[in-house]
Design a protein around this motif. Sequence first.
Motif, short mmCIF file in Angstrom:
data_model
loop_
_atom_site.label_atom_id
_atom_site.label_comp_id
_atom_site.label_asym_id
_atom_site.label_seq_id
_atom_site.Cartn_x
_atom_site.Cartn_y
_atom_site.Cartn_z
N ILE A 122 0.82 -1.22 0.00
CA ILE A 122 0.00 0.00 0.00
C ILE A 122 0.85 1.26 0.00
O ILE A 122 0.35 2.35 0.29
N GLY A 123 2.15 1.11 -0.31
CA GLY A 123 2.97 2.29 -0.54
C GLY A 123 4.05 2.60 0.46
O GLY A 123 4.72 3.63 0.34
N PHE A 124 4.27 1.73 1.46
CA PHE A 124 5.33 1.98 2.44
C PHE A 124 6.61 1.34 1.91
O PHE A 124 6.71 0.12 1.79
N THR A 125 7.62 2.18 1.62
CA THR A 125 8.83 1.70 0.95
C THR A 125 10.08 1.72 1.81
O THR A 125 11.14 1.29 1.34
N ASP A 126 9.99 2.19 3.03
CA ASP A 126 11.16 2.27 3.90
C ASP A 126 11.39 0.91 4.56
O ASP A 126 10.65 0.52 5.48
N GLU A 127 12.42 0.19 4.12
CA GLU A 127 12.66 -1.15 4.65
C GLU A 127 13.05 -1.12 6.12
O GLU A 127 12.60 -1.97 6.90
N ALA A 128 13.88 -0.15 6.51
CA ALA A 128 14.27 -0.04 7.92
C ALA A 128 13.06 0.32 8.77
O ALA A 128 12.86 -0.22 9.87
N GLY A 129 12.23 1.22 8.28
CA GLY A 129 11.02 1.59 9.02
C GLY A 129 10.04 0.46 9.10
O GLY A 129 9.32 0.32 10.10
N LEU A 130 10.01 -0.38 8.06
CA LEU A 130 9.11 -1.53 8.06
C LEU A 130 9.46 -2.49 9.18
O LEU A 130 8.57 -3.05 9.84
N ALA A 131 10.75 -2.70 9.42
CA ALA A 131 11.18 -3.58 10.50
C ALA A 131 10.74 -3.05 11.85
O ALA A 131 10.43 -3.81 12.78
N VAL A 132 10.71 -1.73 12.00
CA VAL A 132 10.27 -1.12 13.26
C VAL A 132 8.76 -1.25 13.43
O VAL A 132 8.26 -1.64 14.48
N LEU A 133 8.02 -0.93 12.37
CA LEU A 133 6.56 -1.00 12.44
C LEU A 133 6.08 -2.43 12.65
O LEU A 133 5.14 -2.67 13.40
N ALA A 134 6.71 -3.37 11.98
CA ALA A 134 6.31 -4.78 12.07
C ALA A 134 7.04 -5.45 13.22
O ALA A 134 7.78 -6.42 13.03
N SER A 135 6.84 -4.93 14.40
CA SER A 135 7.42 -5.50 15.62
C SER A 135 6.45 -5.25 16.76
O SER A 135 5.52 -4.43 16.64
#
Length: 306
Positions: A122-135
């Motif tokens: 859905i448009g979230f492209t920050d891989e480092a931020g994804l690791a933070v959000l998906a925790s």
Amino acid sequence: MNLHRVLGYAFVGIYVFLMWDMVPRLWSYQIELPARTVVHLTLGLTVGAILIIKIMVVRFFKHMESTLAPFLGTALLICTLLLTGLALPYAAREAFLRATAQDGQNFSSERIARVTTYLPQIGFTDEAGLAVLASSAGLAEGRDVLTRKCTQCHDLRTILVKPRTPQAWHSTVTRMATRSTTMNPISESEQWSVTAYLIAISPTLRQGVSERRVEIIETSASQNAVRQSGLQAPLTYDPAAAEDLFQAKCSQCHSPQLVEGAGLNNREDVVVLVTRMVGNGLTADDAELSQIMAYLTDRFAKAESQ
């Protein structure tokens, strides 16, 4: 006297600190304040007014101190106790739930994998931020933003009434963010945090909706069964046993005496009443419902028709 003076200064300091923290929150509301908040605010302002009057009396009108000080002190004590009783239990409960709640399956590895899969779509492209959000920590932050900021305009029931697709969740959060106040805005990072949490809990919401749908279907089937068999008298009828059954079942939601004022004139009225009771959660099999309807007809409807 010195102890009294120190405690007085401490009280004023605590009051000023709390007001400094709480008054700005009023600007975050876009709707009318809830009743408990209004009472809380009224008591807080009353304490401030009493404090100002007491300080003025002690400093500049000492000749009135012996007359007014006891009254003002008692008023402060009463208002403080009311404020404490109004706020402390809720604050303690919230702190306890926040410290002990783990959100169960909502923070499981399966839900975290779900967030990892759908956020990029859905448009979230920050891989480092994804690791933070998906925790677990990231999802907990999203939950906190949801409860603190997304309730500025409405309660959570409006948001969590049904599960949505990840894209629909993000659109909903973005739309809410555009309506947030300038004093308490929802930043872009907070929007993604809330979106991640809502994506994680969607299966739980879907399960709740499914269970509610099944409950509605079962209730509807029970009501139809009552309507179909309601006009038929039971094969065997024991008034004493039927009365005990009525007392046991109907007292689960209300006093059985309320039936006396229901205006039961005939068997059809009894069927309508019992059907409504089933819709409100009465659990009983067909034989028990038949006995209850026979008792109501014999005890109330027959008396009305005579």
